[in-house]
Design a protein around this motif. Structure first.
Motif, PDB file in Angstrom:
ATOM      1  N   LEU A  83     -21.720  46.032 -23.155  1.00 39.49           N
ATOM      2  CA  LEU A  83     -22.763  46.959 -22.711  1.00 39.49           C
ATOM      3  C   LEU A  83     -23.701  46.300 -21.698  1.00 39.49           C
ATOM      4  CD1 LEU A  83     -23.722  48.819 -26.008  1.00 39.49           C
ATOM      5  CD2 LEU A  83     -22.592  49.801 -24.007  1.00 39.49           C
ATOM      6  N   ASP A  84     -23.997  45.013 -21.910  1.00 38.51           N
ATOM      7  CA  ASP A  84     -24.838  44.291 -20.949  1.00 38.51           C
ATOM      8  C   ASP A  84     -24.163  44.233 -19.583  1.00 38.51           C
ATOM      9  OD1 ASP A  84     -26.775  43.898 -22.831  1.00 38.51           O
ATOM     10  OD2 ASP A  84     -26.352  41.775 -23.166  1.00 38.51           O
ATOM     11  N   THR A  85     -22.860  43.946 -19.580  1.00 36.78           N
ATOM     12  CA  THR A  85     -22.123  43.891 -18.313  1.00 36.78           C
ATOM     13  C   THR A  85     -22.047  45.272 -17.676  1.00 36.78           C
ATOM     14  OG1 THR A  85     -20.806  42.030 -19.119  1.00 36.78           O
ATOM     15  CG2 THR A  85     -19.949  43.221 -17.223  1.00 36.78           C
ATOM     16  N   LEU A  86     -21.855  46.298 -18.491  1.00 33.55           N
ATOM     17  CA  LEU A  86     -21.843  47.665 -17.968  1.00 33.55           C
ATOM     18  C   LEU A  86     -23.198  48.016 -17.359  1.00 33.55           C
ATOM     19  CD1 LEU A  86     -20.493  50.391 -17.557  1.00 33.55           C
ATOM     20  CD2 LEU A  86     -21.173  51.011 -19.897  1.00 33.55           C
ATOM     21  N   SER A  87     -24.280  47.593 -18.002  1.00 32.41           N
ATOM     22  CA  SER A  87     -25.620  47.842 -17.449  1.00 32.41           C
ATOM     23  C   SER A  87     -25.768  47.173 -16.084  1.00 32.41           C
ATOM     24  CB  SER A  87     -26.694  47.327 -18.410  1.00 32.41           C
ATOM     25  OG  SER A  87     -26.677  48.048 -19.617  1.00 32.41           O
ATOM     26  N   LEU A  88     -25.240  45.962 -15.966  1.00 35.42           N
ATOM     27  CA  LEU A  88     -25.274  45.258 -14.681  1.00 35.42           C
ATOM     28  C   LEU A  88     -24.539  46.056 -13.611  1.00 35.42           C
ATOM     29  CD1 LEU A  88     -25.613  42.717 -12.830  1.00 35.42           C
ATOM     30  CD2 LEU A  88     -23.487  41.868 -13.840  1.00 35.42           C
ATOM     31  N   LEU A  89     -23.340  46.535 -13.932  1.00 37.29           N
ATOM     32  CA  LEU A  89     -22.548  47.286 -12.959  1.00 37.29           C
ATOM     33  C   LEU A  89     -23.227  48.598 -12.577  1.00 37.29           C
ATOM     34  CD1 LEU A  89     -19.049  46.627 -14.553  1.00 37.29           C
ATOM     35  CD2 LEU A  89     -19.843  45.779 -12.345  1.00 37.29           C
ATOM     36  N   LYS A  90     -23.806  49.274 -13.560  1.00 36.70           N
ATOM     37  CA  LYS A  90     -24.513  50.519 -13.278  1.00 36.70           C
ATOM     38  C   LYS A  90     -25.756  50.262 -12.426  1.00 36.70           C
ATOM     39  CE  LYS A  90     -21.942  53.581 -15.333  1.00 36.70           C
ATOM     40  NZ  LYS A  90     -21.251  54.645 -14.541  1.00 36.70           N
ATOM     41  N   PHE A  91     -26.427  49.140 -12.675  1.00 34.05           N
ATOM     42  CA  PHE A  91     -27.574  48.774 -11.846  1.00 34.05           C
ATOM     43  C   PHE A  91     -27.125  48.591 -10.396  1.00 34.05           C
ATOM     44  CE2 PHE A  91     -30.478  45.885  -9.770  1.00 34.05           C
ATOM     45  CZ  PHE A  91     -31.728  46.317 -10.185  1.00 34.05           C
ATOM     46  N   GLU A  92     -26.020  47.879 -10.200  1.00 33.28           N
ATOM     47  CA  GLU A  92     -25.502  47.662  -8.845  1.00 33.28           C
ATOM     48  C   GLU A  92     -25.204  48.986  -8.157  1.00 33.28           C
ATOM     49  OE1 GLU A  92     -22.097  45.172  -9.158  1.00 33.28           O
ATOM     50  OE2 GLU A  92     -23.225  43.393  -9.749  1.00 33.28           O
ATOM     51  N   ASP A  93     -24.481  49.871  -8.852  1.00 37.81           N
ATOM     52  CA  ASP A  93     -24.100  51.152  -8.253  1.00 37.81           C
ATOM     53  C   ASP A  93     -25.329  52.000  -7.921  1.00 37.81           C
ATOM     54  OD1 ASP A  93     -21.477  50.411  -8.489  1.00 37.81           O
ATOM     55  OD2 ASP A  93     -21.017  51.728 -10.183  1.00 37.81           O
ATOM     56  N   ASP A 158     -29.797  52.482 -27.721  1.00 35.77           N
ATOM     57  CA  ASP A 158     -30.117  52.324 -29.143  1.00 35.77           C
ATOM     58  C   ASP A 158     -31.367  51.463 -29.347  1.00 35.77           C
ATOM     59  OD1 ASP A 158     -29.179  49.914 -28.355  1.00 35.77           O
ATOM     60  OD2 ASP A 158     -27.666  49.700 -29.923  1.00 35.77           O
ATOM     61  N   ASN A 159     -32.137  51.292 -28.247  1.00 34.85           N
ATOM     62  CA  ASN A 159     -33.388  50.522 -28.261  1.00 34.85           C
ATOM     63  C   ASN A 159     -33.201  49.025 -28.462  1.00 34.85           C
ATOM     64  OD1 ASN A 159     -35.172  52.701 -27.789  1.00 34.85           O
ATOM     65  ND2 ASN A 159     -35.069  53.280 -29.951  1.00 34.85           N
ATOM     66  N   LYS A 160     -31.982  48.538 -28.305  1.00 32.31           N
ATOM     67  CA  LYS A 160     -31.755  47.098 -28.371  1.00 32.31           C
ATOM     68  C   LYS A 160     -32.110  46.480 -27.024  1.00 32.31           C
ATOM     69  CE  LYS A 160     -28.494  43.490 -29.602  1.00 32.31           C
ATOM     70  NZ  LYS A 160     -29.446  42.854 -30.520  1.00 32.31           N
ATOM     71  N   ASN A 161     -32.787  45.322 -27.083  1.00 26.78           N
ATOM     72  CA  ASN A 161     -33.177  44.642 -25.848  1.00 26.78           C
ATOM     73  C   ASN A 161     -31.961  44.306 -24.996  1.00 26.78           C
ATOM     74  OD1 ASN A 161     -35.787  44.692 -26.755  1.00 26.78           O
ATOM     75  ND2 ASN A 161     -35.836  42.555 -27.374  1.00 26.78           N
ATOM     76  N   VAL A 162     -32.127  44.431 -23.688  1.00 23.29           N
ATOM     77  CA  VAL A 162     -31.073  44.027 -22.761  1.00 23.29           C
ATOM     78  C   VAL A 162     -31.705  43.259 -21.613  1.00 23.29           C
ATOM     79  CG1 VAL A 162     -31.181  46.255 -21.550  1.00 23.29           C
ATOM     80  CG2 VAL A 162     -29.195  44.802 -21.265  1.00 23.29           C
ATOM     81  N   GLU A 163     -31.046  42.195 -21.204  1.00 28.64           N
ATOM     82  CA  GLU A 163     -31.460  41.423 -20.027  1.00 28.64           C
ATOM     83  C   GLU A 163     -30.242  41.241 -19.153  1.00 28.64           C
ATOM     84  OE1 GLU A 163     -33.605  37.749 -20.671  1.00 28.64           O
ATOM     85  OE2 GLU A 163     -32.485  36.798 -19.055  1.00 28.64           O
ATOM     86  N   ILE A 164     -30.326  41.697 -17.912  1.00 25.12           N
ATOM     87  CA  ILE A 164     -29.215  41.484 -16.985  1.00 25.12           C
ATOM     88  C   ILE A 164     -29.733  40.653 -15.808  1.00 25.12           C
ATOM     89  CG2 ILE A 164     -27.919  43.531 -17.655  1.00 25.12           C
ATOM     90  CD1 ILE A 164     -28.991  44.999 -15.275  1.00 25.12           C
ATOM     91  N   ILE A 165     -28.888  39.761 -15.364  1.00 23.52           N
ATOM     92  CA  ILE A 165     -29.255  38.857 -14.278  1.00 23.52           C
ATOM     93  C   ILE A 165     -28.216  38.951 -13.177  1.00 23.52           C
ATOM     94  CG2 ILE A 165     -29.671  36.466 -13.621  1.00 23.52           C
ATOM     95  CD1 ILE A 165     -30.546  35.935 -16.502  1.00 23.52           C
ATOM     96  N   LEU A 166     -28.657  39.264 -11.976  1.00 29.38           N
ATOM     97  CA  LEU A 166     -27.793  39.220 -10.797  1.00 29.38           C
ATOM     98  C   LEU A 166     -28.009  37.878 -10.126  1.00 29.38           C
ATOM     99  CD1 LEU A 166     -28.463  42.381 -11.259  1.00 29.38           C
ATOM    100  CD2 LEU A 166     -27.526  42.640  -8.947  1.00 29.38           C
ATOM    101  N   ASP A 167     -27.015  37.004 -10.233  1.00 28.81           N
ATOM    102  CA  ASP A 167     -27.103  35.711  -9.565  1.00 28.81           C
ATOM    103  C   ASP A 167     -26.413  35.795  -8.211  1.00 28.81           C
ATOM    104  OD1 ASP A 167     -24.377  35.682 -10.109  1.00 28.81           O
ATOM    105  OD2 ASP A 167     -24.569  34.288 -11.794  1.00 28.81           O
ATOM    106  N   CYS A 168     -26.178  34.666  -7.586  1.00 31.98           N
ATOM    107  CA  CYS A 168     -25.613  34.671  -6.224  1.00 31.98           C
ATOM    108  C   CYS A 168     -24.252  35.354  -6.168  1.00 31.98           C
ATOM    109  CB  CYS A 168     -25.507  33.241  -5.698  1.00 31.98           C
ATOM    110  SG  CYS A 168     -27.099  32.486  -5.327  1.00 31.98           S
ATOM    111  N   SER A 169     -23.398  35.098  -7.172  1.00 32.99           N
ATOM    112  CA  SER A 169     -22.067  35.718  -7.157  1.00 32.99           C
ATOM    113  C   SER A 169     -22.168  37.231  -7.325  1.00 32.99           C
ATOM    114  CB  SER A 169     -21.184  35.111  -8.253  1.00 32.99           C
ATOM    115  OG  SER A 169     -21.723  35.360  -9.539  1.00 32.99           O
TER     116      SER A 169
END
Length: 212
Positions: A83-93, A158-169
């Motif tokens: 879900l964290d990775t999916l959040s990252l991808l959705k953020f990008e899109d 579900d109100n669980k904390n999420v942290e996503i980080i976009l690094d150089c890659s």
């Protein structure tokens, strides 16, 4: 749990190109995922390249394959990792959608012309407000910008904390996605306000996008 799995399955069904990013972020080889999913590596490769559409059955198989790969790595909560990775991808899109609209509408409040080339300057505050309004898979609390890195903090559905980080890659992948959508060459730079080069004439944390 099943609700979360359905979210991942639907993402793979609608965007099979996400599979490659899931693998890369989670350090899973294509051959390993194909084996655990019960599909051929060539089929998986075509899905990742957008040359074949997914089906619900295939999306379910790949989701379960990802979970099997995780179990061998002793990761505490593989569903949350997905879900964290999916959040990252959705953020990008969502970010690409926002920037593309700026370009298409010719919104001058973000535009600078530097050495005869267009440059977009998007402040951290603007990015935060836009992502809060547009992004539905997570509730964003804050966005932090440091040199070459974007950090997003918030909550899953579900109100669980999420942290996503976009690094150089991740930013390089974002540039590639942007170029595929717009047909333009793109360079994305991220600066905290005290490191922004004077040429950009801003004193805010910001993302600077060169395109031509």
């Amino acid at each position: 749990m099943y609700k979360k799995l359905e979210i991942i399955e639907r993402a793979i069904l609608l965007n099979p190109q996400y599979i490659q990013t899931f693998r890369e972020k989670l350090k899973i080889t294509q051959s390993k995922l194909a084996k655990e999913s019960g599909i051929s590596q060539s089929h998986l490769s075509m899905l990742e390249k957008g040359k074949r559409q997914s089906t619900k059955l295939i999306a379910t198989a790949i989701t379960l394959g990802l979970l099997k790969c995780f179990s061998s790595k002793n990761i505490e909560n593989p569903i949350i990792e997905l879900l964290d990775t999916l959040s990252l991808l959705k953020f990008e899109d969502t970010f690409i959608e926002f920037v593309s609209e700026i370009i298409n509408k010719g919104e001058k409040r973000y535009l600078r012309i530097i050495d005869n080339y267009p440059v977009l300057i998007i402040s951290r505050e603007t990015l935060l407000n836009e992502m809060r309004n547009r992004l539905k898979v997570m509730s964003i609390e804050s966005i932090g910008l440091s040199r070459g890195k974007i950090k997003v903090f918030g909550y899953h559905i579900d109100n669980k904390n999420v942290e996503i980080i976009l690094d150089c890659s991740d930013i390089r992948r974002l540039e590639k996605k942007f170029m595929e959508k717009t047909g333009k060459k793109v360079i994305i730079q991220v600066f905290p306000k005290d490191e922004v080069p004077p040429i950009y004439s801003t004193n805010k944390d910001c993302i600077i996008i060169h395109y031509w």
